[in-house]
Design a protein around this motif. Structure first.
Motif, PDB file in Angstrom:
ATOM      1  N   TYR A   6       0.654  -1.061  -0.018  1.00 23.08           N
ATOM      2  CA  TYR A   6      -0.025  -0.113  -0.158  1.00 23.08           C
ATOM      3  C   TYR A   6       0.895   1.100  -0.015  1.00 23.08           C
ATOM      4  N   ILE A   7       0.242   2.193  -0.618  1.00 24.56           N
ATOM      5  CA  ILE A   7       1.078   3.656  -0.418  1.00 24.56           C
ATOM      6  C   ILE A   7      -0.027   4.727   0.080  1.00 24.56           C
ATOM      7  N   LYS A   8       0.254   5.545   1.238  1.00 23.81           N
ATOM      8  CA  LYS A   8      -0.660   6.833   1.444  1.00 23.81           C
ATOM      9  C   LYS A   8      -0.249   7.727   0.753  1.00 23.81           C
ATOM     10  N   PHE A   9      -1.123   8.784   0.389  1.00 24.56           N
ATOM     11  CA  PHE A   9      -0.807   9.797  -0.388  1.00 24.56           C
ATOM     12  C   PHE A   9      -1.383  11.014   0.160  1.00 24.56           C
ATOM     13  N   TYR A  16     -12.339   3.215  -5.799  1.00 23.12           N
ATOM     14  CA  TYR A  16     -11.975   2.767  -7.137  1.00 23.12           C
ATOM     15  C   TYR A  16     -11.208   1.715  -7.460  1.00 23.12           C
ATOM     16  N   ILE A  17     -11.482   0.735  -8.264  1.00 23.99           N
ATOM     17  CA  ILE A  17     -10.679  -0.268  -8.536  1.00 23.99           C
ATOM     18  C   ILE A  17     -10.079  -0.236  -9.952  1.00 23.99           C
ATOM     19  N   ALA A  18      -8.603  -0.272  -9.974  1.00 26.25           N
ATOM     20  CA  ALA A  18      -7.955   0.026 -11.242  1.00 26.25           C
ATOM     21  C   ALA A  18      -7.305  -1.323 -11.619  1.00 26.25           C
ATOM     22  N   LEU A  19      -7.773  -1.933 -12.612  1.00 29.68           N
ATOM     23  CA  LEU A  19      -7.048  -3.147 -13.030  1.00 29.68           C
ATOM     24  C   LEU A  19      -6.257  -3.034 -14.215  1.00 29.68           C
ATOM     25  N   GLY A  20      -5.390  -4.215 -14.393  1.00 30.37           N
ATOM     26  CA  GLY A  20      -4.642  -4.341 -15.440  1.00 30.37           C
ATOM     27  C   GLY A  20      -4.603  -6.065 -16.026  1.00 30.37           C
ATOM     28  N   ILE A  50      -4.184  -7.438   2.455  1.00 26.46           N
ATOM     29  CA  ILE A  50      -2.875  -6.619   3.422  1.00 26.46           C
ATOM     30  C   ILE A  50      -3.011  -5.487   3.333  1.00 26.46           C
ATOM     31  N   GLY A  51      -2.914  -4.793   1.918  1.00 27.33           N
ATOM     32  CA  GLY A  51      -2.627  -3.256   1.663  1.00 27.33           C
ATOM     33  C   GLY A  51      -4.178  -2.787   2.006  1.00 27.33           C
ATOM     34  N   ALA A  52      -5.293  -3.288   1.773  1.00 27.20           N
ATOM     35  CA  ALA A  52      -6.582  -2.771   2.035  1.00 27.20           C
ATOM     36  C   ALA A  52      -6.821  -2.494   3.632  1.00 27.20           C
ATOM     37  N   SER A  53      -5.994  -3.347   4.401  1.00 27.82           N
ATOM     38  CA  SER A  53      -6.403  -3.097   5.715  1.00 27.82           C
ATOM     39  C   SER A  53      -5.637  -1.765   6.322  1.00 27.82           C
ATOM     40  N   HIS A  54      -5.069  -1.024   5.557  1.00 34.79           N
ATOM     41  CA  HIS A  54      -4.583   0.513   5.815  1.00 34.79           C
ATOM     42  C   HIS A  54      -5.684   1.498   5.305  1.00 34.79           C
ATOM     43  N   TYR A  55      -6.729   1.147   4.629  1.00 35.36           N
ATOM     44  CA  TYR A  55      -7.667   2.186   4.186  1.00 35.36           C
ATOM     45  C   TYR A  55      -8.107   2.970   5.401  1.00 35.36           C
ATOM     46  N   ASP A  56      -8.407   4.073   5.172  1.00 35.86           N
ATOM     47  CA  ASP A  56      -8.767   5.182   6.354  1.00 35.86           C
ATOM     48  C   ASP A  56      -9.976   5.942   5.534  1.00 35.86           C
ATOM     49  N   ASP A  57     -10.427   6.983   6.283  1.00 34.94           N
ATOM     50  CA  ASP A  57     -11.660   7.630   5.838  1.00 34.94           C
ATOM     51  C   ASP A  57     -11.426   8.778   4.455  1.00 34.94           C
ATOM     52  N   GLY A  58     -10.180   8.516   3.996  1.00 35.27           N
ATOM     53  CA  GLY A  58      -9.657   9.294   2.691  1.00 35.27           C
ATOM     54  C   GLY A  58     -10.158   8.469   1.479  1.00 35.27           C
ATOM     55  N   LEU A  59      -9.665   8.879   0.380  1.00 33.60           N
ATOM     56  CA  LEU A  59      -9.978   8.148  -0.786  1.00 33.60           C
ATOM     57  C   LEU A  59      -9.329   6.835  -0.726  1.00 33.60           C
ATOM     58  N   ASN A  60     -10.113   5.701  -1.006  1.00 33.63           N
ATOM     59  CA  ASN A  60      -9.364   4.525  -0.799  1.00 33.63           C
ATOM     60  C   ASN A  60      -9.333   3.795  -2.372  1.00 33.63           C
ATOM     61  N   LEU A  61      -8.257   3.295  -2.807  1.00 37.34           N
ATOM     62  CA  LEU A  61      -7.906   2.623  -4.212  1.00 37.34           C
ATOM     63  C   LEU A  61      -7.315   1.560  -4.118  1.00 37.34           C
ATOM     64  N   PHE A  62      -7.803   0.474  -5.089  1.00 32.84           N
ATOM     65  CA  PHE A  62      -6.894  -0.759  -5.277  1.00 32.84           C
ATOM     66  C   PHE A  62      -6.630  -0.889  -6.694  1.00 32.84           C
ATOM     67  N   GLU A  86      -5.686  18.928  -1.311  1.00 33.21           N
ATOM     68  CA  GLU A  86      -6.764  18.781  -0.075  1.00 33.21           C
ATOM     69  C   GLU A  86      -7.295  16.886  -0.084  1.00 33.21           C
ATOM     70  N   GLU A  87      -6.770  16.546  -1.199  1.00 31.24           N
ATOM     71  CA  GLU A  87      -6.968  14.958  -1.135  1.00 31.24           C
ATOM     72  C   GLU A  87      -6.308  14.254  -0.358  1.00 31.24           C
ATOM     73  N   ASN A  88      -6.594  12.926   0.179  1.00 33.39           N
ATOM     74  CA  ASN A  88      -5.588  12.270   0.731  1.00 33.39           C
ATOM     75  C   ASN A  88      -6.340  10.913   0.733  1.00 33.39           C
ATOM     76  N   GLY A  89      -5.536   9.709   0.785  1.00 35.79           N
ATOM     77  CA  GLY A  89      -6.114   8.358   0.806  1.00 35.79           C
ATOM     78  C   GLY A  89      -4.877   7.432   0.775  1.00 35.79           C
ATOM     79  N   THR A  90      -5.374   5.962   0.378  1.00 39.21           N
ATOM     80  CA  THR A  90      -4.633   4.895   0.174  1.00 39.21           C
ATOM     81  C   THR A  90      -4.849   4.364  -0.945  1.00 39.21           C
ATOM     82  N   ILE A  91      -3.624   3.854  -1.600  1.00 33.34           N
ATOM     83  CA  ILE A  91      -3.464   3.023  -2.591  1.00 33.34           C
ATOM     84  C   ILE A  91      -3.130   1.615  -2.357  1.00 33.34           C
ATOM     85  N   ALA A  92      -4.027   0.600  -2.091  1.00 31.39           N
ATOM     86  CA  ALA A  92      -3.647  -0.940  -2.059  1.00 31.39           C
ATOM     87  C   ALA A  92      -3.163  -1.434  -3.276  1.00 31.39           C
ATOM     88  N   PHE A  93      -2.287  -2.116  -3.413  1.00 31.88           N
ATOM     89  CA  PHE A  93      -1.996  -2.860  -4.851  1.00 31.88           C
ATOM     90  C   PHE A  93      -1.365  -4.267  -4.605  1.00 31.88           C
TER      91      PHE A  93
END
Length: 185
Positions: free
Chosen positions: A2-5, A90-94, A44-56, A9-16
């Motif tokens: 995961y990455i916190k960003f 949001y779920i970004a897939l490849g 594992i990464g998603a366990s770090h989600y918070d009240d910000g923008l949460n992406l996978f 004014e935006e903040n959130g977590t990207i789990a990957f």
């Protein structure tokens, strides 16, 4: 992972979850189904989600996804359902190289360059947010640096003539159509 960003004014977590083949995932989750393994690893990464923008972000097939025009997928082997992925904004897939919306918040942006003859045009998705909420997803077409083309010729001379009109960087699938049989020399 995961990455916190924080961005303005935006903040959130990207789990990957990078590409995860079944063999590699068997190292720690041998007796589970592929979907269950994906769920465990992505949580594992998603366990770090918070009240910000949460992406996978994941490199995998989602049931219901389409492939490029001339590829065929049989069944859902090694594809997961949406409930195998973390609940998020949001779920970004490849893995599927065609820009598409598969579920309410699950997208493939597609490839950034054309990957096959007659494949979908390259694109990316731009996510518009306000106060950590997604307002819209905009598909942005890209210009490919090379063309993937099919050229049909009836002879070597015909092919030579047709190929002169293309750039050296173009990728061409050359097909010959002829009623004559091929003779060995």
């Amino acid at each position: 992972g995961y990455i916190k960003f924080v961005c303005g004014e935006e903040n959130g977590t990207i789990a990957f979850l990078p590409y995860a083949n079944d063999v590699r995932m068997n190292e720690t989750n041998g007796d589970l189904s592929y979907s269950e393994k994906i769920k465990n690893w992505s949580s594992i990464g998603a366990s770090h989600y918070d009240d910000g923008l949460n992406l996978f972000c994941g490199h995998l097939y989602l049931v219901g996804s389409r492939f490029s025009n001339n590829l065929v997928k049989v069944g859902d082997i090694m594809a997961v359902t949406i409930d195998s992925l973390p609940k998020c904004d949001y779920i970004a897939l490849g893995h599927a190289h065609t820009n598409q919306k598969v579920e309410e918040n699950a997208y493939y942006s597609g490839a950034t360059i054309r990957r096959i003859i007659n494949g979908s045009a390259p694109a990316v998705n731009l996510i518009h947010t306000v106060k950590n909420k997604i307002k819209s997803v905009e598909k942005i077409q890209l210009t490919s640096p090379v063309q993937f083309l099919e050229v049909v010729a009836t002879s070597i001379d015909d092919a030579r003539e047709k190929l002169t009109s293309y750039n050296d960087n173009d990728i061409i699938e050359l097909k010959f159509k002829s009623s004559d049989s091929i003779a060995s020399s």
